[in-house]
Design an enzyme around this catalytic site. Structure first.
Site, mmCIF file in Angstrom:
data_model
loop_
_atom_site.group_PDB
_atom_site.id
_atom_site.type_symbol
_atom_site.label_atom_id
_atom_site.label_comp_id
_atom_site.label_asym_id
_atom_site.label_seq_id
_atom_site.Cartn_x
_atom_site.Cartn_y
_atom_site.Cartn_z
ATOM 1 N N ASN A 1 6.419 -7.769 6.613
ATOM 2 C CA ASN A 1 5.195 -7.102 7.032
ATOM 3 C C ASN A 1 3.988 -7.805 6.448
ATOM 4 O O ASN A 1 3.844 -7.898 5.220
ATOM 5 C CB ASN A 1 5.182 -5.646 6.564
ATOM 6 C CG ASN A 1 3.897 -4.942 6.999
ATOM 7 O OD1 ASN A 1 3.704 -4.690 8.185
ATOM 8 N ND2 ASN A 1 3.013 -4.653 6.041
ATOM 9 N N GLU A 2 3.136 -8.300 7.330
ATOM 10 C CA GLU A 2 1.835 -8.869 6.966
ATOM 11 C C GLU A 2 1.881 -9.908 5.864
ATOM 12 O O GLU A 2 1.055 -9.878 4.935
ATOM 13 C CB GLU A 2 0.862 -7.749 6.558
ATOM 14 C CG GLU A 2 0.591 -6.767 7.658
ATOM 15 C CD GLU A 2 -0.639 -5.912 7.401
ATOM 16 O OE1 GLU A 2 -1.164 -5.952 6.281
ATOM 17 O OE2 GLU A 2 -1.075 -5.224 8.331
ATOM 18 N N GLU B 1 0.727 -1.492 14.092
ATOM 19 C CA GLU B 1 -0.152 -0.599 13.316
ATOM 20 C C GLU B 1 -1.546 -0.604 13.929
ATOM 21 O O GLU B 1 -2.094 -1.675 14.224
ATOM 22 C CB GLU B 1 -0.274 -1.040 11.848
ATOM 23 C CG GLU B 1 0.967 -0.834 11.019
ATOM 24 C CD GLU B 1 0.779 -1.194 9.539
ATOM 25 O OE1 GLU B 1 -0.369 -1.153 9.050
ATOM 26 O OE2 GLU B 1 1.787 -1.518 8.897
ATOM 27 N N TYR C 1 -6.746 -3.208 12.693
ATOM 28 C CA TYR C 1 -7.574 -2.060 12.340
ATOM 29 C C TYR C 1 -8.998 -2.220 12.843
ATOM 30 O O TYR C 1 -9.954 -2.015 12.104
ATOM 31 C CB TYR C 1 -7.506 -1.836 10.825
ATOM 32 C CG TYR C 1 -6.155 -1.283 10.429
ATOM 33 C CD1 TYR C 1 -5.906 0.079 10.514
ATOM 34 C CD2 TYR C 1 -5.113 -2.116 10.046
ATOM 35 C CE1 TYR C 1 -4.652 0.600 10.194
ATOM 36 C CE2 TYR C 1 -3.867 -1.607 9.733
ATOM 37 C CZ TYR C 1 -3.644 -0.252 9.816
ATOM 38 O OH TYR C 1 -2.409 0.266 9.514
ATOM 39 N N TRP D 1 -0.312 3.757 12.960
ATOM 40 C CA TRP D 1 -0.190 3.881 11.505
ATOM 41 C C TRP D 1 -1.000 5.086 11.091
ATOM 42 O O TRP D 1 -2.191 5.103 11.322
ATOM 43 C CB TRP D 1 -0.706 2.624 10.804
ATOM 44 C CG TRP D 1 -0.371 2.630 9.341
ATOM 45 C CD1 TRP D 1 -1.215 2.878 8.304
ATOM 46 C CD2 TRP D 1 0.924 2.393 8.778
ATOM 47 N NE1 TRP D 1 -0.535 2.800 7.126
ATOM 48 C CE2 TRP D 1 0.782 2.525 7.380
ATOM 49 C CE3 TRP D 1 2.195 2.118 9.316
ATOM 50 C CZ2 TRP D 1 1.846 2.363 6.506
ATOM 51 C CZ3 TRP D 1 3.250 1.960 8.445
ATOM 52 C CH2 TRP D 1 3.069 2.080 7.051
ATOM 53 N N ASN E 1 -0.557 -5.818 13.493
ATOM 54 C CA ASN E 1 -1.217 -4.698 12.821
ATOM 55 C C ASN E 1 -2.717 -4.955 12.894
ATOM 56 O O ASN E 1 -3.193 -5.964 12.357
ATOM 57 C CB ASN E 1 -0.829 -4.641 11.333
ATOM 58 C CG ASN E 1 0.604 -4.206 11.111
ATOM 59 O OD1 ASN E 1 1.298 -3.849 12.053
ATOM 60 N ND2 ASN E 1 1.041 -4.225 9.861
ATOM 61 N N ASP F 1 0.814 -1.213 0.000
ATOM 62 C CA ASP F 1 0.000 0.000 0.000
ATOM 63 C C ASP F 1 0.852 1.270 0.000
ATOM 64 O O ASP F 1 0.658 2.148 0.815
ATOM 65 C CB ASP F 1 -0.897 -0.056 1.252
ATOM 66 C CG ASP F 1 -1.889 1.093 1.323
ATOM 67 O OD1 ASP F 1 -2.359 1.516 0.262
ATOM 68 O OD2 ASP F 1 -2.179 1.544 2.449
ATOM 69 N N TYR G 1 -11.044 -1.160 9.328
ATOM 70 C CA TYR G 1 -11.438 -2.198 8.369
ATOM 71 C C TYR G 1 -12.411 -3.190 9.006
ATOM 72 O O TYR G 1 -13.182 -3.838 8.308
ATOM 73 C CB TYR G 1 -10.210 -2.950 7.836
ATOM 74 C CG TYR G 1 -9.257 -2.083 7.047
ATOM 75 C CD1 TYR G 1 -9.686 -1.380 5.929
ATOM 76 C CD2 TYR G 1 -7.919 -1.969 7.413
ATOM 77 C CE1 TYR G 1 -8.818 -0.586 5.202
ATOM 78 C CE2 TYR G 1 -7.036 -1.183 6.692
ATOM 79 C CZ TYR G 1 -7.489 -0.487 5.589
ATOM 80 O OH TYR G 1 -6.629 0.298 4.874
ATOM 81 N N LYS H 1 -3.933 7.894 6.690
ATOM 82 C CA LYS H 1 -3.905 7.513 8.112
ATOM 83 C C LYS H 1 -2.848 8.283 8.883
ATOM 84 O O LYS H 1 -2.627 8.027 10.067
ATOM 85 C CB LYS H 1 -3.703 6.006 8.260
ATOM 86 C CG LYS H 1 -4.877 5.198 7.740
ATOM 87 C CD LYS H 1 -4.845 3.754 8.168
ATOM 88 C CE LYS H 1 -5.945 2.971 7.480
ATOM 89 N NZ LYS H 1 -5.749 2.809 6.029
HETATM 90 C C1 GCB Z 1 -1.496 -2.355 6.672
HETATM 91 C C2 GCB Z 1 -0.192 -2.268 5.991
HETATM 92 C C3 GCB Z 1 0.165 -0.860 5.592
HETATM 93 C C4 GCB Z 1 -1.080 -0.162 5.034
HETATM 94 C C5 GCB Z 1 -2.127 -0.108 6.116
HETATM 95 C C6 GCB Z 1 -3.425 0.557 5.647
HETATM 96 O O1 GCB Z 1 -1.811 -3.273 7.363
HETATM 97 O O2 GCB Z 1 0.857 -2.832 6.737
HETATM 98 O O3 GCB Z 1 1.184 -0.911 4.636
HETATM 99 O O4 GCB Z 1 -0.795 1.103 4.547
HETATM 100 O O5 GCB Z 1 -2.430 -1.402 6.520
HETATM 101 O O6 GCB Z 1 -3.544 1.742 5.797
HETATM 102 O O7 GCB Z 1 -4.269 -0.158 5.126
#
Ligand code: GCB
Length: 596
Positions: free
Chosen positions: A417-418, A508, A473, A553, A471, A162, A477, A572
């Site tokens: 990462n992820e 994150e 959200y 993040w 990470n 991303d 999300y 973000k």
């Molecule tokens: C994540 C990623 C990061 C993205 C973020 C997002 O989990 O590690 O690279 O930018 O989410 O904002 O969706």
């Protein structure tokens, strides 16, 4: 590989400034040997910078394939008889370089340095022509991965991370000298015993005549330049009485000078290595620096700026660290690739703690740039991410550890990462990479960053890590706009992870926020919602003892590929792309400044 330095025996010249530049639209430059002559139809392009946003031409911004850079440099007259090296701090994602008509080096991987000795190709006092072809294509075997799709309109690059695929010569390029007999590597490992510190050093040397090699002497000086210890031999240990420790918020550095001495007592080489004396350890769910529990506060960041893209910029380096201090952050993660070495040097001096990450991002076909959604491929398979990819990934880890092993600020390696991490394929892929990292550096914990498809109980890779990095959200999300449900679900998952008995760092959490958008009843995208979402997270973290850190993040808004969930990039950021605070910045400042 050592960083170029000016010392008593070494000299360096930066090759920064405006280079000639040309897109290779037809992919003809290599067979037409464009390196043999001044680059035709060239425009000028700054180095260091990404090339993408410098011009006003979409063909440049979205180019997929080779681009050519060329410059000339007059080799200083005083360099006669010296060994001369051409050094790139990075070229994204791969490059081949020529000096005059001779190819000198190729390198794969966009964020680590490479160099070639060019002594026999240049003449002191004469001009040398340096040509570099840089390629920005991603494949299943590159780190990070991507796919080039052929469309009637031309090649289109698809990638699964991303952030915008900025490319070019992002960091300084140097021509530098050493003597024939020179130091090629130094490793320092520090320890503490009460008020005393110790510095174990190991050196490697090349180009010596005799079988014994030159004599190695080391001199340790404190920050005032006072000599406090000396040693002899290719390796050894120095003791520092009443040591001034390197600690978060106190970037105290000693200077270790390594000298190579010839038979007649002459100085063959001198190199300076900064040393921060500190220890790092994991003890149950606690992350210890100098034996004391450390709680990470800060951000995942990006190297990302208007116009210069991922180009390194000293003004923003200093400014970003000022903002970290202003807000009360003590750390950041180099999401999602190794940052410029100047950043790590500065973190060392500023006492800012770093989680150092490889460029292995986007290895998850269940996600699209952090967003849930199938990509239409199998992540780990002979046709996609396979053993060759893993070889490249291993090499990326080797180059990261080799480059950053001596930075006291770096306390933890993040090897990906992820990635997909809930499948057997993932377990097989990652096990050897964790083993490798542990062998390369037994002094630092190792981890990877987990995402929600491999939530607690499903992840098959976190067993290999010393820490858990998550990470998550919740409220963005997941359970978008419903922070109450998000809070319950998040706490439940986090308590599951706490049972693993390892420190948990939330690497994150956050919400896209359009600066200036307000809503009385906090709605997603508003500044108020970002504040409330962070508050909700903090309530959860404060209820789970195993949480050893929180990194929001993201530090600042940044550029991404275009898409319907990105408004002029990822929003973000707690700061805008030009580093102005959103409301969340003030809220975080209140929490983090109170905590310290
Ligand atoms: C994540 C990623 C990061 C993205 C973020 C997002 O989990 O590690 O690279 O930018 O989410 O904002 O969706």
């Amino acid at each position: 590989m050592l960083r170029p330095q000016d010392t008593a025996t070494r000299e360096r010249r930066p090759l920064t400034g405006l280079w000639r530049f040309r897109l290779d639209r037809a992919g003809e430059g290599r067979s037409a040997e464009w390196f043999r002559r001044p680059l035709a139809q060239a425009q000028e392009m700054p180095v260091p910078a990404s090339f993408n946003d410098v011009t006003a031409d979409p063909a440049v911004r979205d180019h997929v394939g080779d681009v050519w850079y060329q410059t000339t440099m007059r080799v200083p007259r005083g360099w006669d008889g010296q060994r001369v090296v051409l050094h790139f701090e990075s070229a994204t994602h791969r490059a081949t370089a020529w000096v005059n008509d001779t190819e000198v080096i190729s390198h794969e991987g966009g964020y680590t340095p490479f160099e070639a000795e060019v002594t026999d190709l240049v003449q002191a006092g004469d001009e040398a022509r340096i040509t570099v072809v840089v390629n920005n294509t991603l494949s299943w075997q590159s780190i990070p991965p991507g796919v080039v799709e052929d469309t009637p309109e031309g090649k289109r690059l698809r990638y699964f991370h991303d952030f915008f695929n900025y490319a070019g010569i992002h960091r300084p390029v140097w021509l530098y000298t050493t003597g024939r007999c020179h130091l090629t590597d130094v490793t320092v490992v520090t320890a503490l015993a009460g008020a005393h510190g110790s510095i174990e050093f190991r050196t490697e040397v090349s180009g010596s005549d005799g079988t014994d090699g030159p004599e190695v002497r080391v001199v340790l000086r404190d920050a005032d330049g006072t000599e406090i210890a000396t040693g002899r031999g290719a390796s050894g240990t120095l003791t520092v009485a009443n040591v001034h420790r390197w600690a978060p918020g106190d970037g105290y550095l000693y200077d270790l000078e390594i000298q190579l001495i010839g038979d007649a007592g002459e100085l063959l080489d001198s190199y300076h290595q900064s040393v921060g004396v500190r220890t790092v350890a994991v003890d149950g769910t606690r992350f210890l620096i100098n034996g004391e529990p450390f709680y990470f506060t800060g951000f995942g960041k990006h190297e990302d700026l208007a116009v210069i893209g991922k180009g390194h910029n000293d003004a923003f380096l200093v400014h970003d660290f000022e903002l970290l201090k202003w807000i009360g952050a003590n750390s950041f993660r180099t999401s999602h690739y190794p940052y410029a070495e100047a950043v790590l040097d500065y973190a060392d001096r500023q006492g800012i703690v770093v989680i150092d990450e490889t460029a292995a991002v986007g290895m998850n076909m269940g996600l699209g740039g952090g967003i849930l959604g199938q990509q239409g491929y199998t992540t780990f398979s002979p046709e996609t991410i396979n053993e060759r990819t893993r070889d490249g990934h291993a090499q990326a880890i080797r180059e990261l550890v080799a480059r950053d092993k001596n930075h006291p600020s770096v306390v933890l390696w993040s090897i990906a990462n992820e990635p997909e991490s809930h499948t057997e394929g993932a377990e097989r892929y990652f096990k050897p990479l964790f083993e490798l990292t542990g062998q390369l550096d037994p002094t630092r914990p190792v981890g990877f960053v987990n995402e929600v498809l491999a939530s607690h109980g499903k992840c098959r890779v976190s067993q290999f890590g010393d820490v858990v990095m998550l990470n998550r959200y919740y409220g963005w999300y997941l359970h978008t706009g419903d922070l109450e449900t998000a809070e319950l679900a998040w706490e439940q998952e986090l308590k599951g992870w706490a049972g693993e008995g390892k420190p948990i760092i939330i690497t994150e959490y956050g919400a896209d926020t359009y600066p200036g958008l307000h809503s009385l009843i906090p709605q997603p995208w508003s500044e108020e919602y970002q504040v409330e979402l962070l508050d909700m997270n903090h309530r959860v973290f404060d209820r789970v003892d195993a949480v050893a850190g929180e990194q929001v993040w993201a530090f600042a808004d940044f550029a991404t590929a275009s898409g319907i969930v990105r408004v002029g990039g990822n929003k973000k950021g707690v700061f805008t792309r030009d580093r102005q605070p959103k409301s969340a910045a003030h809220a975080l400042r209140r929490r983090w400044r109170k905590a310290t």
